[in-house]
Write a protein that holds these residues in place. Sequence first.
Motif, PDB file in Angstrom:
ATOM      1  N   SER A  14       0.890  -1.201   0.025  1.00 10.15           N
ATOM      2  CA  SER A  14      -0.085   0.055  -0.059  1.00 10.15           C
ATOM      3  C   SER A  14       0.958   1.308  -0.063  1.00 10.15           C
ATOM      4  N   GLU A  15       0.410   2.170  -0.774  1.00 11.11           N
ATOM      5  CA  GLU A  15       1.161   3.507  -0.672  1.00 11.11           C
ATOM      6  C   GLU A  15       0.241   4.575  -0.444  1.00 11.11           C
ATOM      7  N   GLU A  16       0.301   5.360   0.471  1.00  9.01           N
ATOM      8  CA  GLU A  16      -0.587   6.246   0.909  1.00  9.01           C
ATOM      9  C   GLU A  16      -0.852   7.264  -0.362  1.00  9.01           C
ATOM     10  N   GLY A  17      -2.234   7.439  -0.522  1.00  5.70           N
ATOM     11  CA  GLY A  17      -2.664   8.380  -1.483  1.00  5.70           C
ATOM     12  C   GLY A  17      -2.790   7.655  -2.919  1.00  5.70           C
ATOM     13  N   LYS A  18      -1.865   6.579  -2.992  1.00  3.46           N
ATOM     14  CA  LYS A  18      -1.900   5.897  -4.506  1.00  3.46           C
ATOM     15  C   LYS A  18      -2.727   4.716  -4.392  1.00  3.46           C
ATOM     16  N   GLY A  19      -2.885   3.976  -3.547  1.00  2.00           N
ATOM     17  CA  GLY A  19      -3.930   2.538  -3.469  1.00  2.00           C
ATOM     18  C   GLY A  19      -3.149   1.593  -2.945  1.00  2.00           C
ATOM     19  N   SER A  20      -4.076   0.614  -2.638  1.00  2.00           N
ATOM     20  CA  SER A  20      -3.304  -0.844  -2.101  1.00  2.00           C
ATOM     21  C   SER A  20      -3.820  -1.738  -2.863  1.00  2.00           C
ATOM     22  N   THR A  21      -2.818  -2.749  -2.909  1.00  2.00           N
ATOM     23  CA  THR A  21      -3.100  -4.058  -3.643  1.00  2.00           C
ATOM     24  C   THR A  21      -2.999  -5.203  -2.596  1.00  2.00           C
ATOM     25  N   PHE A  22      -4.006  -5.974  -2.401  1.00  2.00           N
ATOM     26  CA  PHE A  22      -4.068  -7.233  -1.979  1.00  2.00           C
ATOM     27  C   PHE A  22      -3.686  -8.116  -2.865  1.00  2.00           C
ATOM     28  N   THR A  23      -2.717  -9.085  -2.458  1.00  4.94           N
ATOM     29  CA  THR A  23      -2.119 -10.143  -3.358  1.00  4.94           C
ATOM     30  C   THR A  23      -2.241 -11.624  -2.668  1.00  4.94           C
ATOM     31  N   ILE A  24      -3.537 -12.276  -3.221  1.00  3.63           N
ATOM     32  CA  ILE A  24      -3.816 -13.896  -2.790  1.00  3.63           C
ATOM     33  C   ILE A  24      -2.793 -14.694  -3.439  1.00  3.63           C
ATOM     34  N   ARG A  25      -2.191 -15.655  -3.102  1.00  2.00           N
ATOM     35  CA  ARG A  25      -1.360 -16.468  -3.659  1.00  2.00           C
ATOM     36  C   ARG A  25      -1.857 -17.860  -3.136  1.00  2.00           C
ATOM     37  N   LEU A  26      -2.193 -18.899  -4.142  1.00  2.00           N
ATOM     38  CA  LEU A  26      -2.921 -19.877  -3.796  1.00  2.00           C
ATOM     39  C   LEU A  26      -2.166 -21.117  -4.463  1.00  2.00           C
ATOM     40  N   PRO A  27      -2.243 -22.520  -4.018  1.00  2.00           N
ATOM     41  CA  PRO A  27      -1.842 -23.409  -4.720  1.00  2.00           C
ATOM     42  C   PRO A  27      -2.807 -23.731  -5.803  1.00  2.00           C
ATOM     43  N   LEU A  28      -2.426 -24.302  -6.865  1.00  2.00           N
ATOM     44  CA  LEU A  28      -3.084 -24.629  -7.895  1.00  2.00           C
ATOM     45  C   LEU A  28      -4.381 -25.725  -7.533  1.00  2.00           C
ATOM     46  N   THR A  29      -3.997 -26.645  -6.546  1.00  6.44           N
ATOM     47  CA  THR A  29      -4.757 -27.555  -6.391  1.00  6.44           C
ATOM     48  C   THR A  29      -4.543 -28.103  -4.740  1.00  6.44           C
ATOM     49  N   LEU A  30      -5.705 -28.667  -4.149  1.00  8.65           N
ATOM     50  CA  LEU A  30      -5.629 -29.083  -3.164  1.00  8.65           C
ATOM     51  C   LEU A  30      -5.270 -30.386  -2.715  1.00  8.65           C
TER      52      LEU A  30
END
Lengths: 120, 688
Positions: free
Chosen positions: B520-536
Amino acid sequence: MATILTVDDSASMRQMVNFTLKGAGYDVIEAIDGVDALNKAKGSNPDAVLTDVNMPNMDGITLIQELRKLPSYRHTPMLMLTTESSGDMKSKGKSAGATGWLVKPFNPDQLLATIKKVIA
Amino acid sequence: MTIDMTQFHGVFFEESFEGLEIMESELLELVLNDPDIEAINKIFRAAHSIKGGSGSFGFTDVTNFTHVLETLLDEVRAGKHKLIQDEVNLLLTSVDCLRDMLSASRDGNDIDKENVQSIQNDLERVLGNDSPNETSSEKDNKENGNSNENVQTVSDWGIDFLPHINLFQTGNDPLRMFRELEEFGELTAEVNISKLPHFDEYDVEESYLSWSLLLKTDASEDKIKEVFEWVEDDCDLTIGIIKKQETIEVENESDKSPEAGVATGERRKSEDRRKATDRRGTASSESTSIRVNTDKIDALINMVGELVITQSMLSQFSEDFDVGNIDKLCDGLKQLERNTRELQENVMQIRMLPISFSFNRFPRLVHDLSSKLNKKIELKLTGEATELDKTVMEKIGDPMVHLVRNSIDHGIEMPEERLAAGKPETGVLHLNAYHEGGNIVIDIEDDGAGLNKERILQKAKERGLVKEDEVLSDDKINELVFRAGFSTAEQVSDVSGRGVGMDVVRRNIHDLGGVVEIKSEEGKGSTFTIRLPLTLAILDGQLIRVGNHTYIIPLVSIIESLQTSRDHTKSIAGDAELYRLRDEYIPVVRLHSVFNIQCDSKKLDDGLLVVVEAEGHKVGLFVDDLLAQQQVVIKSLETNFQKVEGVSGATILGDGTVAMILDVSSLIRLSREQSYYEKSPVLNIQAA
């Protein structure tokens, strides 16, 4: 036994129509829209064509028009499946070369009766 | 011929729900000033298919409702009606209503008729049709009334049938029509050949004949006309009664004994019940089905074919084995290995669906939320074709919705605030999915205000999550929003809830073997990054040894593995040990004592420390040795045995032995319960 080319973008209608026709002993060639049907029609020689009207890529009326241009399809019976019972859609289909129509909703018996009208 | 129509219901519902999704997404993208005709066509076609299908499969309520919807869409399509925003919203509500109706029909539940009727009335009002349509049952009654004649007359009908010259060109044939007429009664036909040309001029594709027909039948004129329905415009046709012959009294259905009526009623009721149960049966079986692209199946069959070839090749060797063939045998085994791997990949592919299935819900969500909050937001979706496991997809839906809601509510500012900050009035929310190193990554990026670090830190201190004099890195501050009971929204809104959630979001993602990060950068925005395994179902694992036991640590959790030296280890308060890893201290978890087994040596110097991380905490797992890294198929312990603390599942190794897969987060929790690292001030020591 006679072969019928059936064209419908709806998988459930396709299943129902094909199940009914196969159950009555017809061979069925399945297509999912006009373009698919035109391709499949070129490599085969069905005794009748049964097509939905409203479809993506190529609608049923254009399909009939295109098929009639092919020498081997000049006299093949072609039926439209349509929910529009209005005269408008029928006359559009007729001038494109449709033999007749079957108005949705229909049941398997009505479908077979209609097919019997064109395949003697 | 009787056909059980319920067998087609599953496919019908599936495609109808897909159709509704298409309608929804096209409606949301509709530009009212200049609507895209192909978009309108798509919406119309979807409604049209649902109407057609529901009619054929006997869902009358759906048919009636869709009919009104379709009529309106047809007018829009023909350019007779120009849509305004309110009407688009009404169409969206209709989509919701249809979805409810279809779900209810599928599950055998009752339809909320009042709601349906009120939306249908709204649609009719838009159509300029203030009086609501007569219901279908009324229509049926009327139709029955007309045809319910108890007197039938046999008459002689004269039919003059003069086909136009082009009759054959539509594939019609007079012979077939005559056969149909014959079914009504006695038919005599007289052919007129006066127009037949001389043989030289004869064209086989043209029709020259005409007929005069005499039909003795009790069928109505409408019935007779129906036979000629398809050729009405291709012929001259006159139908008239020549002679009325006799009148026959036909017993009316309704005059039959009342018992018979009751019996039919009963039968119908029980049939309805049976249908309802059938539907429920279909619904439950459908929920576990998956639609697979035929290409994937073809690839699978292809692979199995190759496997069979390899197998037969290998079995030939066993029949007359010769040492000279050892090279060929090795080749064969290599081929088998490749086949197996490819087969595994292909089978995994079957469970893979494009993430668009999950992304599809967001246009509507963003549309609804932004209009509710009076914010202007453009949603950008990329990488929709990225595939991931169906189960992972189902479980990631809710956390994603939460993060998106959060970005809309807390991230993107009001239009005026944005303008004042020198940003475009419309905020951009970007959902992006892509594959990266065996993982699927989903970014939820907004160009909003970004996280306010000071406010987060202040709040965390107020709530005692952070000590007053503590200094934290930016990343650590961002991490705080994932702590339980944390909310910095000035006012609690009903959009993104009450701060219960971000911790749940993180836990859900962890349960899937994934991680979530914030930039996140103040005034510029946020990015949430979800990282997942392709399969369980499959896991990349590091095999480790403790004594004569083999365990598997998920590779994603491992940060590094190292040899320890006593100098870097501190014992505190008896049992607990801390290892100094560069500038931080991490707790040491001795696997042999967790599982109470024999190990080679209890001296830290003799073994290895595998540093693992989960939920933001690191620990060092003390093991005897590192073995190979390999993909393992996860077998559930819970279904085969029972839940074991510290273990997430088991697998079968190449030599047939069973190995436990370690659950890193539960090991970390376990280590904290046993000791008191959490309370220990040493944990937060920043090494000088």
